[in-house]
Design a protein around this motif. Structure first.
Motif, PDB file in Angstrom:
ATOM      1  N   GLU A   1       0.827  -1.201   0.000  1.00  0.00           N
ATOM      2  CA  GLU A   1       0.000   0.000   0.000  1.00  0.00           C
ATOM      3  C   GLU A   1       0.864   1.254   0.000  1.00  0.00           C
ATOM      4  OE1 GLU A   1      -3.631   1.916   2.643  1.00  0.00           O
ATOM      5  OE2 GLU A   1      -1.877   1.086   3.643  1.00  0.00           O
ATOM      6  N   ALA A   2       1.925   1.253   0.810  1.00  0.00           N
ATOM      7  CA  ALA A   2       2.779   2.439   0.913  1.00  0.00           C
ATOM      8  C   ALA A   2       3.476   2.743  -0.411  1.00  0.00           C
ATOM      9  CB  ALA A   2       3.813   2.228   2.027  1.00  0.00           C
ATOM     10  N   MET A   3       3.939   1.715  -1.093  1.00  0.00           N
ATOM     11  CA  MET A   3       4.616   1.944  -2.371  1.00  0.00           C
ATOM     12  C   MET A   3       3.638   2.483  -3.414  1.00  0.00           C
ATOM     13  SD  MET A   3       7.153  -1.370  -2.487  1.00  0.00           S
ATOM     14  CE  MET A   3       8.017  -0.825  -3.952  1.00  0.00           C
ATOM     15  N   GLN A   4       2.408   1.975  -3.381  1.00  0.00           N
ATOM     16  CA  GLN A   4       1.399   2.459  -4.324  1.00  0.00           C
ATOM     17  C   GLN A   4       1.031   3.908  -4.033  1.00  0.00           C
ATOM     18  OE1 GLN A   4      -1.987  -0.159  -4.988  1.00  0.00           O
ATOM     19  NE2 GLN A   4      -3.365   1.583  -5.069  1.00  0.00           N
ATOM     20  N   GLU A   5       0.793   4.231  -2.755  1.00  0.00           N
ATOM     21  CA  GLU A   5       0.419   5.601  -2.398  1.00  0.00           C
ATOM     22  C   GLU A   5       1.576   6.568  -2.584  1.00  0.00           C
ATOM     23  OE1 GLU A   5      -2.534   6.719  -1.636  1.00  0.00           O
ATOM     24  OE2 GLU A   5      -3.416   4.745  -1.862  1.00  0.00           O
ATOM     25  N   LYS A   6       2.781   6.106  -2.384  1.00  0.00           N
ATOM     26  CA  LYS A   6       3.941   6.963  -2.606  1.00  0.00           C
ATOM     27  C   LYS A   6       3.977   7.453  -4.044  1.00  0.00           C
ATOM     28  CE  LYS A   6       9.015   6.769  -2.713  1.00  0.00           C
ATOM     29  NZ  LYS A   6      10.195   5.893  -2.507  1.00  0.00           N
TER      30      LYS A   6
ATOM     31  N   HIS B   1       3.141  11.321  -5.273  1.00  0.00           N
ATOM     32  CA  HIS B   1       4.237  11.967  -6.008  1.00  0.00           C
ATOM     33  C   HIS B   1       3.713  12.582  -7.306  1.00  0.00           C
ATOM     34  CE1 HIS B   1       8.365  12.759  -7.186  1.00  0.00           C
ATOM     35  NE2 HIS B   1       8.100  12.225  -8.369  1.00  0.00           N
ATOM     36  N   VAL B   2       2.845  11.866  -8.003  1.00  0.00           N
ATOM     37  CA  VAL B   2       2.253  12.387  -9.240  1.00  0.00           C
ATOM     38  C   VAL B   2       1.404  13.618  -8.936  1.00  0.00           C
ATOM     39  CG1 VAL B   2       0.615  11.882 -11.088  1.00  0.00           C
ATOM     40  CG2 VAL B   2       2.293  10.152 -10.413  1.00  0.00           C
ATOM     41  N   ALA B   3       0.585  13.546  -7.865  1.00  0.00           N
ATOM     42  CA  ALA B   3      -0.268  14.683  -7.507  1.00  0.00           C
ATOM     43  C   ALA B   3       0.572  15.899  -7.138  1.00  0.00           C
ATOM     44  CB  ALA B   3      -1.173  14.298  -6.346  1.00  0.00           C
ATOM     45  N   PHE B   4       1.663  15.677  -6.419  1.00  0.00           N
ATOM     46  CA  PHE B   4       2.520  16.801  -6.019  1.00  0.00           C
ATOM     47  C   PHE B   4       3.208  17.426  -7.230  1.00  0.00           C
ATOM     48  CE2 PHE B   4       6.662  18.443  -4.463  1.00  0.00           C
ATOM     49  CZ  PHE B   4       6.155  19.474  -3.679  1.00  0.00           C
ATOM     50  N   GLU B   5       3.625  16.611  -8.165  1.00  0.00           N
ATOM     51  CA  GLU B   5       4.244  17.156  -9.373  1.00  0.00           C
ATOM     52  C   GLU B   5       3.276  18.065 -10.124  1.00  0.00           C
ATOM     53  OE1 GLU B   5       5.642  13.832 -11.627  1.00  0.00           O
ATOM     54  OE2 GLU B   5       7.678  13.998 -10.839  1.00  0.00           O
ATOM     55  N   GLU B   6       2.015  17.665 -10.193  1.00  0.00           N
ATOM     56  CA  GLU B   6       1.017  18.473 -10.892  1.00  0.00           C
ATOM     57  C   GLU B   6       0.774  19.793 -10.160  1.00  0.00           C
ATOM     58  OE1 GLU B   6      -2.241  15.821 -11.018  1.00  0.00           O
ATOM     59  OE2 GLU B   6      -1.448  14.597 -12.649  1.00  0.00           O
ATOM     60  N   LEU B   7       0.699  19.709  -8.825  1.00  0.00           N
ATOM     61  CA  LEU B   7       0.503  20.925  -8.045  1.00  0.00           C
ATOM     62  C   LEU B   7       1.742  21.815  -8.099  1.00  0.00           C
ATOM     63  CD1 LEU B   7      -1.466  22.383  -6.134  1.00  0.00           C
ATOM     64  CD2 LEU B   7      -0.409  21.166  -4.236  1.00  0.00           C
ATOM     65  N   ASP B   8       2.917  21.199  -8.042  1.00  0.00           N
ATOM     66  CA  ASP B   8       4.173  21.948  -8.055  1.00  0.00           C
ATOM     67  C   ASP B   8       4.366  22.684  -9.379  1.00  0.00           C
ATOM     68  OD1 ASP B   8       6.580  22.524  -6.505  1.00  0.00           O
ATOM     69  OD2 ASP B   8       7.645  21.486  -8.119  1.00  0.00           O
ATOM     70  N   ALA B   9       3.869  22.073 -10.453  1.00  0.00           N
ATOM     71  CA  ALA B   9       4.018  22.705 -11.771  1.00  0.00           C
ATOM     72  C   ALA B   9       3.152  23.947 -11.921  1.00  0.00           C
ATOM     73  CB  ALA B   9       3.670  21.701 -12.865  1.00  0.00           C
ATOM     74  N   ALA B  10       2.170  24.110 -11.019  1.00  0.00           N
ATOM     75  CA  ALA B  10       1.243  25.238 -11.126  1.00  0.00           C
ATOM     76  C   ALA B  10       1.751  26.477 -10.400  1.00  0.00           C
ATOM     77  CB  ALA B  10      -0.120  24.839 -10.582  1.00  0.00           C
TER      78      ALA B  10
ATOM     79  N   TRP C   1       4.583   9.250   2.932  1.00  0.00           N
ATOM     80  CA  TRP C   1       4.527   7.942   2.273  1.00  0.00           C
ATOM     81  C   TRP C   1       5.923   7.440   1.945  1.00  0.00           C
ATOM     82  CZ3 TRP C   1       0.758   4.793   2.697  1.00  0.00           C
ATOM     83  CH2 TRP C   1      -0.550   5.242   2.803  1.00  0.00           C
ATOM     84  N   ALA C   2       6.823   8.340   1.570  1.00  0.00           N
ATOM     85  CA  ALA C   2       8.208   7.925   1.314  1.00  0.00           C
ATOM     86  C   ALA C   2       8.862   7.421   2.603  1.00  0.00           C
ATOM     87  CB  ALA C   2       9.002   9.084   0.726  1.00  0.00           C
ATOM     88  N   GLU C   3       8.601   8.137   3.711  1.00  0.00           N
ATOM     89  CA  GLU C   3       9.133   7.708   5.006  1.00  0.00           C
ATOM     90  C   GLU C   3       8.503   6.389   5.448  1.00  0.00           C
ATOM     91  OE1 GLU C   3       9.736  12.294   6.625  1.00  0.00           O
ATOM     92  OE2 GLU C   3       8.178  10.997   7.468  1.00  0.00           O
ATOM     93  N   GLU C   4       7.228   6.210   5.121  1.00  0.00           N
ATOM     94  CA  GLU C   4       6.555   4.966   5.494  1.00  0.00           C
ATOM     95  C   GLU C   4       7.217   3.769   4.822  1.00  0.00           C
ATOM     96  OE1 GLU C   4       3.301   2.715   7.361  1.00  0.00           O
ATOM     97  OE2 GLU C   4       4.442   4.544   7.745  1.00  0.00           O
ATOM     98  N   VAL C   5       7.576   3.916   3.559  1.00  0.00           N
ATOM     99  CA  VAL C   5       8.268   2.834   2.849  1.00  0.00           C
ATOM    100  C   VAL C   5       9.610   2.539   3.523  1.00  0.00           C
ATOM    101  CG1 VAL C   5       9.377   2.184   0.677  1.00  0.00           C
ATOM    102  CG2 VAL C   5       7.135   3.300   0.646  1.00  0.00           C
ATOM    103  N   GLU C   6      10.331   3.596   3.870  1.00  0.00           N
ATOM    104  CA  GLU C   6      11.634   3.432   4.512  1.00  0.00           C
ATOM    105  C   GLU C   6      11.495   2.810   5.903  1.00  0.00           C
ATOM    106  OE1 GLU C   6      15.685   6.155   5.122  1.00  0.00           O
ATOM    107  OE2 GLU C   6      13.780   7.090   4.569  1.00  0.00           O
ATOM    108  N   LEU C   7      10.491   3.265   6.656  1.00  0.00           N
ATOM    109  CA  LEU C   7      10.285   2.744   8.004  1.00  0.00           C
ATOM    110  C   LEU C   7       9.842   1.280   7.970  1.00  0.00           C
ATOM    111  CD1 LEU C   7      10.195   3.287  11.040  1.00  0.00           C
ATOM    112  CD2 LEU C   7       7.863   4.146  10.760  1.00  0.00           C
ATOM    113  N   LEU C   8       8.958   0.934   7.041  1.00  0.00           N
ATOM    114  CA  LEU C   8       8.508  -0.456   6.930  1.00  0.00           C
ATOM    115  C   LEU C   8       9.657  -1.378   6.556  1.00  0.00           C
ATOM    116  CD1 LEU C   8       5.071   0.037   5.128  1.00  0.00           C
ATOM    117  CD2 LEU C   8       5.414  -0.881   7.421  1.00  0.00           C
ATOM    118  N   HIS C   9      10.530  -0.917   5.672  1.00  0.00           N
ATOM    119  CA  HIS C   9      11.704  -1.736   5.317  1.00  0.00           C
ATOM    120  C   HIS C   9      12.577  -1.962   6.542  1.00  0.00           C
ATOM    121  CE1 HIS C   9      15.786  -2.488   3.732  1.00  0.00           C
ATOM    122  NE2 HIS C   9      15.126  -3.198   2.829  1.00  0.00           N
TER     123      HIS C   9
END
Length: 830
Positions: free
Chosen positions: A444-449, A453-462, A776-784
């Motif tokens: 789940e964490a890898m999918q949400e990450k 990330h895609v949503a942030f890129e779209e917002l960041d581009a604005a 979500w990136a931290e969640e992946v790292e913490l779960l690992h």
């Protein structure tokens, strides 16, 4: 089924199916495919099955008999010492038995003899009652999974033996309860968490020297909570019903705890300045009449003195440098924590200046707090916590609450041991499920990450490069100093949000200044122009509410529903008629149009109240109207549009969360029905927001032309169905192309300069989405890291068990082999 009440093949042959010599009149209800046997054969064949239930044919039907009555004796040794009055409790019932203990000179005690055949005795002195190990294990699991009480279980065994209640036997419930409690205990200690950082067991070499960016991975997460359902009546006392352990499991040392409460329990506790948290503000006034314990606190009582002791007891043996502490009232509790710590014994005190200690409020409880706490103590906007929610104790309470009613009547020791037992089982189930749960969370964490990330890129581009640099520096400065009040919080809006309530206040204040200057333009003694327009917008919303209510009634309306609808319409009619009297004063041009409506002889049944036209300034076309009224409606409509968009965004967030929760956690018809009802409620609110925005947008377009407003839209746009999408859509799988971020997420209804621009709201939304990406990136790292810790812990624990098997020196070779076999079994499980 009825054939089981007859003799079967014995109808044609009356001889014993075993020996074929004697008449067979006995059969066993628990043997596989039982036949008819004689008395001698049924006793001989049940020498190793003394718990089976036997019946005798009396020429009409079968009647219950006992193997003891038929002459079965259980011999535990070769030299006989008779005991004819013995009772054995098994999963099949309660059996009277004749037991022959060994009477040799070197024979073990009767207790040892019973234990060696797998029977747990009620006492160590001349035991006359025992329970089989198998039945105790079965009851143990049933108490965990079904929350079966010992009273219910024992009396179900009584009914298995005699469901008529006609056979009166001695009640052995208290003996059974004592045997079960002793058997379950066996000196058990707490179940350790393999995923939590434990120096010397599952942390890498030189973990203390890890850089700042990695040090957080070796931090400890503590969740604190109290449960006031786990009360205990004043039943028994410690000297009569002591615990079988002294803090070996999940309870603190009671002597030190009670001494601390006695010494400092009368000190006053400050009230909460944040949320109206009943557990805190009413800590001194909770009813405790007739109760020995008002609840249970865990590190996983809301009086600070109780929780302080539990908190520092948990940390006595921890050397970790990073602590993340979540508590429903952390914002208030943490303020004077270190000052209160000095009242504890010295070995309980924490050297906090050399540690990094952060405080949070669990995600579910956070909305009950004021806005400032919702940003300062939020897991969502904090660095280095992953997707931690702090709600772990609530999940444990949901498991233990079903036994609260039975524990209420327990003595202190029994209650203590029962809670220890249930907590141990909960932890054990979590431990054995770690492989599956960590894998599921990682997927789940890898999918949400990827999705965030895609949503942030779209917002960041604005946004512009200058804004990106400035906002990044601001949020990083706050992340490094989250508790520094001098550092501005980037998640808090700096400018004033445009809300309908705020616009009303601004207009009323403007009219107050006009009154001071003697320039009152009100035509009604109680209703000013701004209040008149505001009441019109409220009536418009009530009309939409009644229309939605009628639409939701469906085709088959009951009389009760018809009555409710008519009452709503009548109330709304009266409000509209009252408002129209004021409307004629401020909008005389409408007198002719409204004369029929305000006439006492008018028929209110001509139109439904929700269909009546209100004729606000934006709806009268080219008819003359004072510009002040148009301007007031403009201000209120503009605020209404921004207000609605914020509510719409909340609905979309809630709906996404509900859909995700429903998919992952909701099972069964009842739970699905409740979840679906919640979804329908949110969907209804979303539809209401959409209708309100359309009304605001249409009115603003009309008023803009009449008032000469140019470039007024700012971030507002026409709301199309495709625009109403969540920021992160749980139905879209990452990798299916880039998704366009709709305009409702690129503005937050914030007016920073009076020109309708949304820079401040854009900054807040950008910071929030950035925080989600990092979480979500931290969640992946913490779960690992937790996966690595779990593996390392089990290797350590397997090695530890191997060593335990060879530590003991026992003269009894049988006992020594058993000790080593048990240790080897535990090592193999690890």
């Amino acid at each position: 089924m009825l054939r089981h009440d007859r003799r079967g093949d014995g109808v044609s042959s009356t001889f014993c199916d075993t020996c074929g010599i004697t008449v067979g009149v006995y059969h066993c209800k628990d043997c596989f495919v039982p036949g008819l046997s004689c008395q001698m054969c049924v006793v001989r064949t049940h020498a190793h099955s003394p718990m089976h239930r036997v019946e005798k044919w009396n020429d009409e039907c079968f009647q219950n008999v006992t193997l003891k009555d038929l002459g079965l004796r259980m011999q535990l040794g070769h030299k006989i010492a008779f005991n004819n009055d013995f009772v054995l409790i098994d999963t099949l019932g309660i059996h009277p038995m004749a037991v022959d203990f060994c009477g040799c000179d070197r024979a073990q005690t009767h207790t040892q003899q019973l234990l060696r055949v797998g029977w747990f005795p009620v006492t160590t002195s001349d035991p006359r009652t025992a329970v089989t190990f198998g039945m105790l294990r079965q009851f143990h699991i049933l108490s965990f999974e079904l929350k079966v009480s010992s009273y219910e279980f024992y009396h179900s065994l009584v009914r298995l033996m005699d469901n008529t209640g006609l056979l009166k036997r001695k009640d052995r419930y208290e003996a059974f309860m004592r045997m079960a409690r002793e058997f379950w205990h066996q000196g058990e200690c707490a179940v350790l968490c393999p995923a939590c950082p434990q120096p010397g067991r599952n942390l890498p070499h030189a973990w203390q020297l890890a850089p700042k960016g990695k040090r957080w991975l070796y931090g400890l997460f503590l969740a604190i909570d109290a449960n006031f359902r786990l009360k205990r009546q004043i039943v028994s006392k410690d000297t009569v019903d002591p615990s079988l352990s002294c803090g070996w499991g999940y309870f603190v040392d009671e002597t030190t705890y009670k001494t601390h409460l006695t010494n400092h329990g009368m000190e006053a506790q400050e009230k909460s300045t944040c949320a109206s948290h009943n557990a805190v503000n009413m800590a001194e006034s909770k009813s405790s009449k007739g109760l020995a314990a008002t609840g249970l606190g865990t590190i996983n009582c809301e009086r600070y003195i109780n929780m302080d002791f539990l908190f520092f007891s948990t940390l006595r043996h921890h050397s970790l440098e990073v602590l993340n502490v979540s508590y429903d009232i952390a914002c208030q509790w943490h303020k004077n924590l270190w000052a209160r710590m000095v009242t504890l014994p010295e070995d309980y005190q924490l050297d906090h200046p050399i540690k990094t200690v952060r405080f949070f409020v669990p995600k579910f409880h956070l909305p009950a707090h004021i806005a400032k706490c919702q940003t300062m103590f939020s897991f969502n906007w904090s660095h280095w916590v992953g997707l931690t929610d702090g709600e772990a104790p609530e999940r444990r309470w949901s498991n233990i609450n079903p036994v609260a009613s039975s524990m209420k009547e327990m003595g202190p020791g029994c209650r203590w041991d029962t809670l220890d037992d249930h907590f141990g089982d909960w932890n054990w189930k979590k431990v054995v499920n770690l492989g599956a749960s960590l894998l599921w969370k990682m997927k789940e964490a890898m999918q949400e990450k990827v999705a965030f990330h895609v949503a942030f890129e779209e917002l960041d581009a604005a946004i512009t490069k200058e804004h990106r640099v400035a906002w990044t520096a601001e949020v990083e400065r706050w992340e490094d100093n989250p508790n520094d009040m001098c550092v501005p919080n980037p998640f808090e809006a700096k400018s004033i949000a445009i809300t309908q309530a705020g616009a009303c206040l601004k207009l009323v204040q403007l009219e107050a200044k006009e009154l001071e200057r003697g320039a009152d333009v009100s035509l009604h003694p109680e209703v000013s122009p701004s209040v008149f327009i505001g009441l019109g917008l409220d009536l418009e919303e009530e009309q939409r509410h009644v229309a939605r209510f009628m639409k939701g009634l469906g085709n088959h309306i009951t009389d009760t529903q018809k009555g409710t609808l008519q009452c709503q319409r009548n109330t709304l009619h009266r409000k509209i008629e009252s408002w129209r009297i004021t409307q004629v004063l401020y909008m005389p041009i409408m007198h002719g149009t409204l004369s029929t409506s305000i006439s006492p002889s008018s028929d209110l049944g001509i139109d439904n109240a929700e269909d009546l036209r209100l004729f606000l300034p934006s709806a009268i076309g080219n008819r003359p109207c004072h510009d002040r009224l148009r301007l007031y409606e403009w201000e209120l409509r503009l605020a209404q549009a921004h207000d609605v968009l914020e509510e719409l965004r909340q609905c979309l967030r809630i709906r996404s969360s509900l859909l995700t929760y429903k998919k992952d956690w909701v099972h069964g018809q009842g739970a699905n029905t409740r979840a679906q009802n919640a979804l329908e409620h949110v969907t209804g609110r979303q539809a209401a927001c959409t209708a309100r925005y359309h009304a605001s947008w249409d009115a603003l377009n009309v008023l803009a032309g009449e008032l000469g407003k140019v470039g007024w839209q700012g971030g507002l746009q026409p709301l199309e169905p495709d625009d109403i999408r969540p920021l992160i859509d749980p139905a879209i799988i990452p990798g299916q192309g880039r998704r366009k971020l709709t305009w409702i997420w690129r503005m937050s209804g914030i007016d920073s300069g009076g020109d309708g621009t949304d820079e401040d709201g854009m900054r807040v939304e950008w910071c929030k989405v950035r925080a989600c990406v990092m979480c979500w990136a931290e969640e992946v790292e913490l779960l690992h890291e937790e996966m690595c810790r779990v593996l390392q812990f089990f290797w350590w624990q397997a090695s530890w068990w191997d060593k335990q098997g060879h530590r003991c020196v026992e003269e009894d070779t049988g006992c020594l082999e058993g000790i080593r076999a048990y240790a080897a079994k535990q090592a193999n499980i690890c």
